[in-house]
Design a protein around this motif. Sequence first.
Motif, PDB file in Angstrom:
ATOM      1  N   ASP A 189      -2.764  -4.375   6.782  1.00 31.48           N
ATOM      2  CA  ASP A 189      -3.362  -5.575   7.363  1.00 31.48           C
ATOM      3  C   ASP A 189      -4.070  -5.160   8.642  1.00 31.48           C
ATOM      4  N   THR A 220      -8.240  -1.267  -0.729  1.00 28.37           N
ATOM      5  CA  THR A 220      -8.406  -1.727   0.650  1.00 28.37           C
ATOM      6  C   THR A 220      -8.965  -0.637   1.547  1.00 28.37           C
ATOM      7  N   SER A 239       0.837  -1.189   0.000  1.00 24.06           N
ATOM      8  CA  SER A 239       0.000   0.000   0.000  1.00 24.06           C
ATOM      9  C   SER A 239       0.871   1.236   0.000  1.00 24.06           C
ATOM     10  N   PRO A 291     -12.872  -2.420  -0.184  1.00 25.89           N
ATOM     11  CA  PRO A 291     -12.036  -3.628  -0.208  1.00 25.89           C
ATOM     12  C   PRO A 291     -12.677  -4.811  -0.919  1.00 25.89           C
TER      13      PRO A 291
END
Length: 720
Positions: free
Chosen positions: A119, A604, A42, A608
């Motif tokens: 994450d 995301t 990202s 997402p």
Amino acid sequence: MRRLTGFGAFRHRGPLPGLFACGFALALALSSAGMRPVLAHSGTDRLDDLEGIAADFALALLNRDPDILKPHLHSDFTAPGGGMAGPRMLNAGQFLNEVVARAETDLTVHLERVRTVADGNGVRLGPIVIGVGSGEVAQLPAILHLVSAGGAWLIARISYEPELAARLRRENAREYLQLQEVAFRVTSGSGEGVPALRVSIEDSDGRYWPPLGHREQVPLGWGEAVGGDVVVGGRTHAYVPGRFRALLPPGRYSLYAERGMEWAPTRVDFEVVAGQEGSIEARLERWIHMRAEGWLSADTHVHFLDPHTALLEAQGEDLNIVNVLATKWGHRLTGFEHFTGAPSRLSESGHWVYVNQESRHGFLGHTILLGLKQPIPPFAWGGPGEGVPGGFDFPPMSLVARRALDQGALVSWAHLPLHVGELAIDTALGCIAAVDLLTWGDAFARAGDRPGAAELWYRLLNAGFRVPALAGTDKMLNTQVVGSVRSYARLEGEPGYGAWLEAIRSGRTQVTTGPVLSLDVDGAGIGDVISMDSPEPVTAVATARSRVPLERLEIVVGGKIRASLDIPGGDGPHRLQAEIPIEKPDWIAARAWGRTLLPYQVWTDLTPEGIPVMAHTSPVYIEVADRKLARPRAVRDMIRSARRALSWAQGEANYHTERERSQVEAVFRGALYRLEARLARSIAMDEAIPADWDGGDGAMCAIGRLVRIENLENVTHEIE
């Protein structure tokens, strides 16, 4: 003996540590429980200190030096390990002492595949490919799971990737396989070639094999090598001409071919036989042809593509117009090297690429300047996220919009409902010609406790401002497909970029993520105005055609659903007819939706899982007795929004001088004056205003006269 080569392969010789011997089987078993290879990062998390953590991890192993890695481990750190006593989980001390300090066998550590990806509240960093016995015994891809603690990223745990390890084995490596060239040809249903399309070639194990000239691993980070390849629903695709080639080893394969939302995708299974020339043909069939029906398709909002790649992707998605937007991200400028002030000379009949501009401010808003002749600085300003830390908040967005209008450009508000601080003001001033209704998420749902995109748009329409709907992907990653969120504009005359802009100004647009709509109100079409001398009912007929699952078709009147049709399935057309009583001026539009999430617009941070099935027409407007709609409640909502912006300008905003603050206040007060005058008229005339009333100032976006600034040029030094 040690060898260090850039940020690529690291090598060290020494005995085999417990982690990579007895713990190897455990690592594979643990990592097989759901983790997929981390091959993307990202942009928001791609920081130098993260790459430094990966490098320190490698150096600690190669130098058998726990002190290098120790500062990077979280107090609750865990990692799978093993030994004579069997598999077990290691804490930080055990990992440093039993693994790092004993890493004495011949190891290689490869960092060239390392990426970061968000994450949850943390970051995954990897894969760091550890080769045991110089990679001959085993290759173990390690994933570092990082969390933020005390202002730093720390490694909370380590996991391993068996599936990636299998792909890295020498016998599966591309350079060790016997490859032969296979030719492909894709045609349309009529047998003619297609200029470009999007394809994916997978073997029987699901492994992607790129066409010649394309990469196997596609970067997925923000702004990272965007263009030419995309990942859709976990499947990697390449944009190719209708004839292309690929190098493939013998085996069985599937070719997946797509060409935008007007074509049905196809799949062809084939086999490559050793020693035999391969030639594969596939055919794509249209299910609808919007250009033949008089509509041009467009993506209003694309970043990072150069004109060559934008044209390739436009052809590959059968998209008529791609607007690549040059802009500024903090100190980074993108796209201006391709700005020409006209459609790119690479454009060809049916596919136009125009490098335009997005102007961005975190509070004031984001606007899209279409048909621009010259760039208009500042391109992004204010604080972090748009401008720079400590950045200034001058000028207001309306001044940039007015400069664009002076060039004959069209100004659209970007990606509702995000960044709308100045939306009510600029709409009241006549600076905004359209809004991007569809970009991210569900436009028909509320955004938490705030209005959603459609609700904000309905507010503008109900206040009497005729701003048609547009749509764009805001493409910034290789998980977004150009034109998967698109607008259609119905032309009158020869197709071209200028004709497309005129169609928008006339309100003849619809927006979609898949379905296609039509609307007829007593013979009037999208964007038309029906004038009646006295109230009388009208008959509205909406139709929907869709290849993607569609569940409901609705007729919307003044922002409320007045008729609906449940759709059990099928392409359509699905027809909905309703008698609409008209007592006062109003507007009528059609919309459709389905719950299926389409995987073409994935990020995301925002969507997402993809974007819903949605479509919406711009309205048919109804005037009664030379009066047009202006509902007091909608105008009051806009007044409240304008007052919030004025309060921000008076207090929170950061200006070079107090004169700048006073100029912005004057512009905002001028907009409030127009809105308050509109409110008074709408109350006096019972939810209506004169059809030709413009709020007391005849010039489009004429900020200068409106707020009595004699020489506006002298107070816009930041624009210069």
